[in-house]
Design a protein around this motif. Structure first.
Motif, PDB file in Angstrom:
ATOM      1  N   TYR A  54     -19.931  -9.585  -2.528  1.00  0.00           N
ATOM      2  CA  TYR A  54     -20.018  -8.509  -3.507  1.00  0.00           C
ATOM      3  C   TYR A  54     -20.812  -7.361  -2.908  1.00  0.00           C
ATOM      4  O   TYR A  54     -21.873  -7.519  -2.338  1.00  0.00           O
ATOM      5  CB  TYR A  54     -20.624  -9.001  -4.823  1.00  0.00           C
TER       6      TYR A  54
ATOM      7  N   ARG B 280     -16.153  -6.931  -5.894  1.00  0.00           N
ATOM      8  CA  ARG B 280     -16.366  -8.368  -5.733  1.00  0.00           C
ATOM      9  C   ARG B 280     -15.097  -9.025  -5.206  1.00  0.00           C
ATOM     10  O   ARG B 280     -14.004  -8.828  -5.745  1.00  0.00           O
ATOM     11  CB  ARG B 280     -16.776  -8.999  -7.066  1.00  0.00           C
TER      12      ARG B 280
ATOM     13  N   GLU C  86     -25.400 -11.414  -9.202  1.00  0.00           N
ATOM     14  CA  GLU C  86     -24.181 -12.173  -9.439  1.00  0.00           C
ATOM     15  C   GLU C  86     -24.480 -13.534 -10.065  1.00  0.00           C
ATOM     16  O   GLU C  86     -25.459 -14.194  -9.717  1.00  0.00           O
ATOM     17  CB  GLU C  86     -23.417 -12.376  -8.132  1.00  0.00           C
TER      18      GLU C  86
END
Length: 668
Positions: free
Chosen positions: A345, A378, A124
Motif C-alpha cells: 500500500y 493498495r 492498514e
C-alpha cells in the motif's frame, strides 16, 4: 517470589482537579499482583505541556537516547493513555491510544494516525499482522503524541485515539548549525536476546545554508526470554534502516528553505509464524516474510521577514509499505490464500499549510489553515481487496488569545473520499465526505494554575479494507469526545530553584456507526451499536536546583460496547490502570542516574483476569566532559531488574525478562 510496595497517592476529586498535590512515592519490589487502589502520582523526564488545552506529550532526543528503545513503540509507551500490544519487536507490536489503534487481530483500526516527516504511514487493517510502523528509533530526533481528537484536525480525519508524529534527525543536530563535518557512532548491546545495534551518522554542512545527513542503523537480535526463562518466539530478527536527509536555505533574509528526507527499513524473516501476535505457528502455520517500509518527503518553507501573515509550508510525501509472504507449512484452502498474500500500500500526499499571526481588536490570532490531496493505492491480494482512495481535505485551526488569560481554539476539517476497487467482485466506486471539528477553551490564572475543556467531533470515512462489504462503504464511523482538565506550572514552590509541573485530563468518548469491530461474545458479524470510553491521564514533573527530579505518568480508563438488544460488554481495547514513577538525580552535565517503576493494576474486567505487576528499571548516562573522549556518552540500563514474569493487558505474549543494555556513543 513476593514483594511489598509502599506508595504515595494523588487524589483526583473533580473533573477540573480542584486540588493538585503530590508526594514522592517510594517503591520496593512489588507483589505478584499489584492493586494500585487510588491513583498513584508519577512524574516524567520530559517537559509537561501545561500551556495548552490539548493532551500532548513530546519525547525529545535526550529522552530517546535515555530510553535505549528497541522499537519506535517503546519510545511512547511511557506516555499516559498510550499502551503497547506487545512492543519489543518491530513486527507483531502495536500502539494503542485511549483504547483504540492496534489490537490482537489487526495492526490498526484507523483511529490512531502515524506521521513520519509529514508522510502518513501504518494505517492498514492486515489480518494477524502487527503494526506497519516498521522503522528504527535511532532514525528519529523527536516524537509528539497528541491524545484524543481536538488536536488532530490539521493531521487527519477519524482520529479517535490520537496522532503520533515522528521527526527524523537533522544534520544541524550534530553540527550545531556551523559549517563542518561531524560523524557519530553508537553501539548498543542488550543481554536478553544477545542484541547488538550499530548506528552510524555522517553530518556535513559545507556552509551555513546547506546541510546533509546520512544514517545507517542495523539492529540484530536473537530470541529473547521472559521472566521465567522461556523463549519468546522461535526466531530473532535483523532490521537494517537508512535515513538520508538534506536541507537548503536561501534568500536574502534566508526566508526560503527546501528539505528532503528518505527512510528505508526492511527485514527478511524465514520460517516464522504468519500470526505475528503469537510465538508459534499454531493455527496459521509458518511463512517466509519480507517486509520493507519506505517514506520520502520533499518540503518547501517560506517565511518572509516582517510579514506575520505568511509562514507557508508545502510537503509532498510518499509512504510505501510492502509485505511479501510465502507459506512454509503446506497450508491449503483459506489458509493458503491468507498466508501467501502479498501486501503493498502506497500513500502519496501533497499538503499546503500556512500560519498567520494577526490581531482583531482584543483577540490575538494564530491561524493555521491548509489544503491536502491524498492518494492511497493498495495492491489487490487474495486476503484483502485492492483499489485506490483519493481524498481532498481542507482545515483551519485558529488559536485565539485574549491577554494572558483566555485561549479559545476552534478547529474545522472537511474531507472528501473517492474509493474505487480494482478487481471484481470488489470493484465498486464510492464517494463520501464529512465536516468535522471542535473547540477548546483554556483559562490561565496568575498563580500558575490553568483550567481547560474541549469538545470535538470526527468521522472515519470508509476505507479500502471494507470494499468487500458494500454496506460499510456508505457509512462513516462517528465519534464525539469531551475533555476537561487542569494544569499547574510554578517555580520556587517548595524551595528555592525548584519547579513543579502537573497536568490532568479527563475525557469521555462515544463512537457509533461502528464498522471496525464486531460485537464480542456474539455470532460472527454481530454489530456494535456504540462504544463508550472514559479515562483520567496524569503527567507531572518536579525538579530541584540540586539536580534531583521526580517524574510521574498515570492512566485510568474504562469502556464498554453496546450491542443490539441493549446488552453490553467491557470494551476490549481498555488497558489496565497504569502508573510510571521515576526518581533521579543529575550531577551537572556529566552524570544522570534514575530509577523507574512501572506498575499495572490487576485487570478483572474480562473473562480471563490479568495479574497486576510492578517492574523496576535502572538507567545511567555518563557524558565525558574533557580529554580525548570529550563528548562521548556511556549509557547503561537494566530493564525488569528483578526478572519478573508478567504479561501486560492487551499483549498476546509475555514481556521480556531482565535485560541489561549498554550504549557507547561518540561524535568525531
Amino acid at each position: 517470589m513476593y514483594y511489598s510496595t509502599k506508595r504515595a497517592y494523588l487524589w483526583a476529586t473533580t473533573a477540573l482537579i480542584a486540588g493538585l498535590s503530590f508526594a514522592a512515592p517510594v517503591f520496593a519490589q512489588a507483589q505478584a499482583e499489584v492493586d494500585l487502589g487510588v491513583l498513584v502520582l508519577g512524574l516524567s523526564k520530559r517537559d509537561v505541556q501545561t500551556d495548552t488545552a490539548t493532551a500532548v506529550t513530546e519525547v525529545d532526543q535526550e529522552e530517546i537516547d535515555d530510553r535505549q528503545a528497541g522499537t519506535v513503540a517503546e519510545l511512547v509507551d511511557s506516555v499516559p493513555g498510550v499502551n503497547l500490544v506487545n512492543g519489543s519487536t518491530p513486527q507483531g507490536s502495536g500502539i494503542n491510544v485511549r483504547g483504540f489503534g492496534s489490537n490482537a487481530t489487526f495492526g490498526s483500526d484507523q483511529k490512531v494516525k502515524i506521521i513520519v516527516d509529514g508522510a502518513d504511514v501504518g494505517a492498514e487493517e492486515l489480518y494477524r499482522i502487527g503494526t506497519q510502523l516498521f522503522t528504527d528509533p535511532e532514525l528519529y530526533r523527536s516524537v509528539e503524541v497528541i491524545r484524543g481528537t481536538v488536536g488532530s484536525f490539521e493531521y487527519g480525519s477519524g482520529v479517535v485515539g490520537g496522532v503520533i508524529r515522528l521527526e527524523t534527525k537533522d544534520a544541524s543536530d550534530f553540527t550545531g548549525g556551523e559549517p563542518g563535518f561531524v560523524g557519530n557512532q553508537a553501539l548498543q548491546f542488550s543481554s536478553n536476546g544477545d542484541g547488538i545495534t550499530s548506528s552510524t551518522i555522517l553530518a556535513w554542512q559545507p556552509n551555513e545554508n546547506l546541510e546533509l545527513l546520512a544514517n545507517y542503523t542495523i539492529r540484530d537480535e536473537n530470541v529473547p526470554t521472559d521472566g521465567s526463562g522461556t523463549p519468546i518466539g522461535t526466531k530473532g530478527f535483523k532490521l537494517p534502516s537508512v535515513l538520508l536527509k538534506a536541507k537548503y536555505t536561501f534568500g536574502d533574509a534566508r526566508e526560503h528553505s527546501l528539505a528532503f528526507s528518505y527512510t528505508d527499513s526492511s527485514t527478511d524473516d524465514r520460517d516464522v509464524p504468519y500470526d505475528t501476535f503469537t510465538t508459534t505457528g499454531v493455527g496459521f502455520g509458518n511463512v517466509d516474510r519480507q517486509t520493507e517500509s519506505r517514506t520520502a518527503s520533499l518540503s518547501y518553507d517560506y517565511n518572509p521577514s516582517g510579514n506575520d501573515l505568511i509562514d507557508l509550508n508545502v510537503v509532498l510525501s510518499y509512504a510505501d509499505q510492502e509485505i511479501i509472504s510465502e507459506g512454509t507449512s503446506g497450508q491449503t484452502g483459506f489458509l493458503a490464500a491468507l498466508v501467501n498474500a502479498d501486501q503493498r500500500y502506497e500513500t502519496t500526499k501533497l499538503a499546503f499549510k500556512n500560519t498567520s499571526l494577526f490581531e482583531t481588536g482584543a483577540l490575538s490570532h494564530n491561524l493555521r489553515a491548509g489544503l491536502e490531496f491524498i492518494r492511497k493505492e493498495r495492491l489487490n491480494a487474495s486476503s484483502a481487496p485492492g483499489g485506490t482512495d483519493n481524498r481532498v481535505a481542507i482545515f483551519a485551526v485558529d488559536e485565539m488569545s485574549i491577554g494572558n488569560a483566555w485561549t479559545i481554539t476552534p478547529a474545522l476539517r472537511y474531507e472528501t473520499s473517492k474509493i474505487k476497487g480494482s478487481t471484481a467482485p470488489n470493484n465498486g466506486a464510492f464517494d463520501n465526505s464529512a465536516l468535522m471539528g471542535g473547540i477548546s477553551v483554556r483559562y490561565a490564572f496568575d498563580n500558575g494554575f490553568a483550567i481547560f475543556g474541549s469538545a470535538a467531533y470526527t468521522e472515519n470515512l470508509p476505507i479500502l479494507d471494507d470494499l468487500g462489504n458494500p454496506a460499510f462503504m456508505v457509512t462513516s464511523e462517528k465519534a464525539r469526545t469531551w475533555e476537561f482538565g487542569a494544569a499547574y506550572n510554578g517555580t520556587d514552590v517548595f524551595q528555592g530553584g525548584d519547579r513543579l509541573a502537573v497536568k490532568a485530563n479527563i475525557y469521555f468518548t462515544t463512537l457509533w456507526d461502528v464498522t471496525s469491530y464486531q460485537a464480542a461474545g456474539l455470532p460472527f458479524n454481530s454489530p456494535i451499536n456504540f462504544i463508550e470510553t472514559k479515562g483520567l491521564e496524569l503527567e507531572a514533573s518536579y525538579s530541584m536546583a540540586s539536580g534531583r527530579y521526580v517524574d510521574l505518568n498515570a492512566n485510568i480508563s474504562r469502556g464498554n460496547e453496546n450491542h443490539p438488544g441493549g446488552t453490553t460488554a467491557d470494551w476490549r481495547g481498555i488497558p489496565a490502570d497504569t502508573v510510571q514513577f521515576t526518581l533521579g538525580k543529575q550531577f551537572g552535565e556529566e552524570l544522570d542516574l534514575s530509577w523507574e517503576v512501572v506498575a499495572d493494576r490487576r485487570y478483572t474486567r474480562s473473562t480471563t483476569p490479568v495479574p497486576g505487576f510492578a517492574v523496576h528499571n535502572l538507567r545511567a548516562t555518563y557524558a565525558l566532559q574533557q580529554g580525548i573522549l570529550e563528548g562521548a556518552e556511556i549509557r547503561i540500563g537494566v530493564e525488569n531488574l528483578f526478572d519478573k514474569q508478567y504479561t501486560r493487558r492487551l499483549s498476546t505474549r509475555p514481556a521480556r525478562g531482565r535485560n541489561v543494555k549498554l550504549t557507547l556513543a561518540k561524535s568525531f
